[in-house]
Scaffold this motif. Sequence first.
Motif, PDB file in Angstrom:
ATOM      1  N   UNK A 163       0.846  -1.209  -0.010  1.00  0.00           N
ATOM      2  CA  UNK A 163       0.207  -0.103  -0.029  1.00  0.00           C
ATOM      3  C   UNK A 163       0.897   1.214  -0.130  1.00  0.00           C
ATOM      4  N   UNK A 164       0.391   2.238  -0.795  1.00  0.00           N
ATOM      5  CA  UNK A 164       1.160   3.686  -0.808  1.00  0.00           C
ATOM      6  C   UNK A 164       0.437   4.372   0.436  1.00  0.00           C
ATOM      7  N   UNK A 165       1.298   4.909   1.282  1.00  0.00           N
ATOM      8  CA  UNK A 165       0.663   5.679   2.395  1.00  0.00           C
ATOM      9  C   UNK A 165       1.498   6.989   2.944  1.00  0.00           C
ATOM     10  N   UNK A 166       0.955   7.725   3.679  1.00  0.00           N
ATOM     11  CA  UNK A 166       1.510   8.914   4.134  1.00  0.00           C
ATOM     12  C   UNK A 166       0.825   9.635   5.180  1.00  0.00           C
ATOM     13  N   UNK A 167       1.329  10.378   6.048  1.00  0.00           N
ATOM     14  CA  UNK A 167       0.768  10.940   7.163  1.00  0.00           C
ATOM     15  C   UNK A 167      -0.272  11.949   6.959  1.00  0.00           C
ATOM     16  N   UNK A 175      -0.774  17.478  -0.532  1.00  0.00           N
ATOM     17  CA  UNK A 175      -1.774  16.783  -1.309  1.00  0.00           C
ATOM     18  C   UNK A 175      -1.812  15.375  -1.580  1.00  0.00           C
ATOM     19  N   UNK A 176      -2.597  14.803  -1.946  1.00  0.00           N
ATOM     20  CA  UNK A 176      -2.418  13.421  -2.396  1.00  0.00           C
ATOM     21  C   UNK A 176      -2.624  13.059  -3.655  1.00  0.00           C
ATOM     22  N   UNK A 177      -1.508  12.352  -4.188  1.00  0.00           N
ATOM     23  CA  UNK A 177      -1.477  12.028  -5.645  1.00  0.00           C
ATOM     24  C   UNK A 177      -2.433  11.317  -6.047  1.00  0.00           C
ATOM     25  N   UNK A 178      -3.011  11.271  -7.352  1.00  0.00           N
ATOM     26  CA  UNK A 178      -3.938  10.385  -7.781  1.00  0.00           C
ATOM     27  C   UNK A 178      -3.727   9.566  -9.088  1.00  0.00           C
ATOM     28  N   UNK A 179      -2.385   9.798  -9.542  1.00  0.00           N
ATOM     29  CA  UNK A 179      -1.959   9.080 -10.679  1.00  0.00           C
ATOM     30  C   UNK A 179      -0.412   8.843 -10.452  1.00  0.00           C
ATOM     31  N   UNK A 181       2.054   9.041 -12.512  1.00  0.00           N
ATOM     32  CA  UNK A 181       3.021  10.109 -12.693  1.00  0.00           C
ATOM     33  C   UNK A 181       3.232  11.385 -11.661  1.00  0.00           C
ATOM     34  N   UNK A 182       2.172  11.297 -10.895  1.00  0.00           N
ATOM     35  CA  UNK A 182       2.450  12.523  -9.774  1.00  0.00           C
ATOM     36  C   UNK A 182       3.255  12.383  -8.882  1.00  0.00           C
ATOM     37  N   UNK A 183       3.522  10.871  -8.511  1.00  0.00           N
ATOM     38  CA  UNK A 183       4.564  10.735  -7.651  1.00  0.00           C
ATOM     39  C   UNK A 183       5.986  11.518  -7.857  1.00  0.00           C
ATOM     40  N   UNK A 184       6.236  11.803  -9.066  1.00  0.00           N
ATOM     41  CA  UNK A 184       7.365  12.602  -9.301  1.00  0.00           C
ATOM     42  C   UNK A 184       7.576  13.717  -8.491  1.00  0.00           C
ATOM     43  N   UNK A 185       6.513  14.430  -8.352  1.00  0.00           N
ATOM     44  CA  UNK A 185       6.362  15.747  -7.570  1.00  0.00           C
ATOM     45  C   UNK A 185       6.426  15.534  -5.914  1.00  0.00           C
ATOM     46  N   UNK A 186       6.584  14.139  -5.327  1.00  0.00           N
ATOM     47  CA  UNK A 186       6.253  14.151  -3.937  1.00  0.00           C
ATOM     48  C   UNK A 186       7.811  13.403  -3.616  1.00  0.00           C
ATOM     49  N   UNK A 187       7.770  13.876  -2.200  1.00  0.00           N
ATOM     50  CA  UNK A 187       9.008  13.137  -1.532  1.00  0.00           C
ATOM     51  C   UNK A 187       8.590  11.745  -1.269  1.00  0.00           C
ATOM     52  N   UNK A 188       9.692  10.548  -1.606  1.00  0.00           N
ATOM     53  CA  UNK A 188       9.294   9.489  -1.484  1.00  0.00           C
ATOM     54  C   UNK A 188      10.221   8.635  -0.654  1.00  0.00           C
ATOM     55  N   UNK A 189       9.612   7.987   0.556  1.00  0.00           N
ATOM     56  CA  UNK A 189      10.730   7.231   1.443  1.00  0.00           C
ATOM     57  C   UNK A 189      11.074   5.874   0.667  1.00  0.00           C
ATOM     58  N   UNK A 190      12.444   5.823   0.524  1.00  0.00           N
ATOM     59  CA  UNK A 190      12.866   4.538  -0.104  1.00  0.00           C
ATOM     60  C   UNK A 190      13.042   3.424   0.979  1.00  0.00           C
ATOM     61  N   UNK A 252      -3.001   5.683   0.337  1.00  0.00           N
ATOM     62  CA  UNK A 252      -3.247   6.680  -0.749  1.00  0.00           C
ATOM     63  C   UNK A 252      -3.438   5.737  -2.021  1.00  0.00           C
ATOM     64  N   UNK A 253      -4.423   6.017  -2.640  1.00  0.00           N
ATOM     65  CA  UNK A 253      -4.918   5.148  -3.884  1.00  0.00           C
ATOM     66  C   UNK A 253      -4.644   6.012  -5.178  1.00  0.00           C
ATOM     67  N   UNK A 254      -4.250   5.331  -6.143  1.00  0.00           N
ATOM     68  CA  UNK A 254      -4.148   5.852  -7.307  1.00  0.00           C
ATOM     69  C   UNK A 254      -5.036   5.311  -8.165  1.00  0.00           C
ATOM     70  N   UNK A 255      -5.306   6.210  -9.190  1.00  0.00           N
ATOM     71  CA  UNK A 255      -6.566   5.832 -10.140  1.00  0.00           C
ATOM     72  C   UNK A 255      -6.090   4.923 -11.407  1.00  0.00           C
ATOM     73  N   UNK A 256      -4.814   5.134 -11.648  1.00  0.00           N
ATOM     74  CA  UNK A 256      -4.073   4.128 -13.097  1.00  0.00           C
ATOM     75  C   UNK A 256      -3.210   3.364 -12.395  1.00  0.00           C
ATOM     76  N   UNK A 257      -2.821   3.038 -11.454  1.00  0.00           N
ATOM     77  CA  UNK A 257      -1.954   1.926 -11.064  1.00  0.00           C
ATOM     78  C   UNK A 257      -2.339   1.350  -9.603  1.00  0.00           C
TER      79      UNK A 257
END
Length: 293
Positions: A163-167, A175-179, A181-190, A252-257
């Motif tokens: 699952x994709x998640x955040x505080x 904001x919450x990404x919905x697609x 490709x929008x993840x590129x604009x977010x900080x992601x914890x690897x 966080x749920x994406x519409x396309x993946x």
Amino acid sequence: MQISDVEVFATIAESGSLSAAARRLGVSPMTVSRRLAALEDELEVRLVHRTTRSVSLTPEGEVFLPFSKTLLAASEAAKVTLKANVGTASGTLKVTAPTVFAQAVIMPMIAPLLKEHPALQVDLLASDSIVDIVSLGIDVAIRIAPLRDSELVARSLAPNPRVLCASPGYLTEHGAPIALDELHGHRCIALHGMPHWPFVRDGEPIGFKAVGAFSANSVEAVRTASKQGLGLAMLTYWDIRDDVEQGTLRVVELEDATPQQLFITAVLPTRRQVPHRVRVFLDRLEAALGNPT
């Protein structure tokens, strides 16, 4: 040394002949003779003088006879003891599981399990590393990552989707990404072992490179960082179930993946003679996973 061969020798000594021993044991005289010969070959001594009608023990046979009776008594005692424990779990159960899963799911099971089975002990190794369960003498390993090709025995226990998640604080601010490709604009914890987040889009697998200000080598560290608002994280349902219920993390749920599906799997060193304590533990764990609330 085969217990069946020792039993043949002791029966011969009591019966006085190969044929009488064969009748008592319910086997053929040839089988009795063959087993006696095998025991003599292994001990490298002659145990019995054979004649056409009777047998007698050699001096070496006289010396070995009390030892044979002790071996047979010990074997019978072991069988009785093990049969007495068939309905109860006993001995030391050695388990390994991922750190967060061990704390969130397995630990709540331990006290009731030990209370129900007072002869049982549990040795838990909580680790996010894949350990060699055979060399460490581990009874069962709980694994969530995709299994590598192995000769070990695997038993699927329950689905555990990524699952994709955040505080809530991070999502309010960014904001919450919905697609995807929008993840590129977010900080992601690897997570070090999974630098590319696995998704499925249009039926095809696709990986997303997680990039952000923080990364870690443990699931617990990633989970804590996401709760602190450091970015989006990809974890599994059972890693964050309690956090979602408590409101410290949101899915966080994406519409396309959709994230890749995983399963919680029990890995055993062998399928032969699985100890009763392992079956009891796995049945209890499977019941807990089937009733998450």
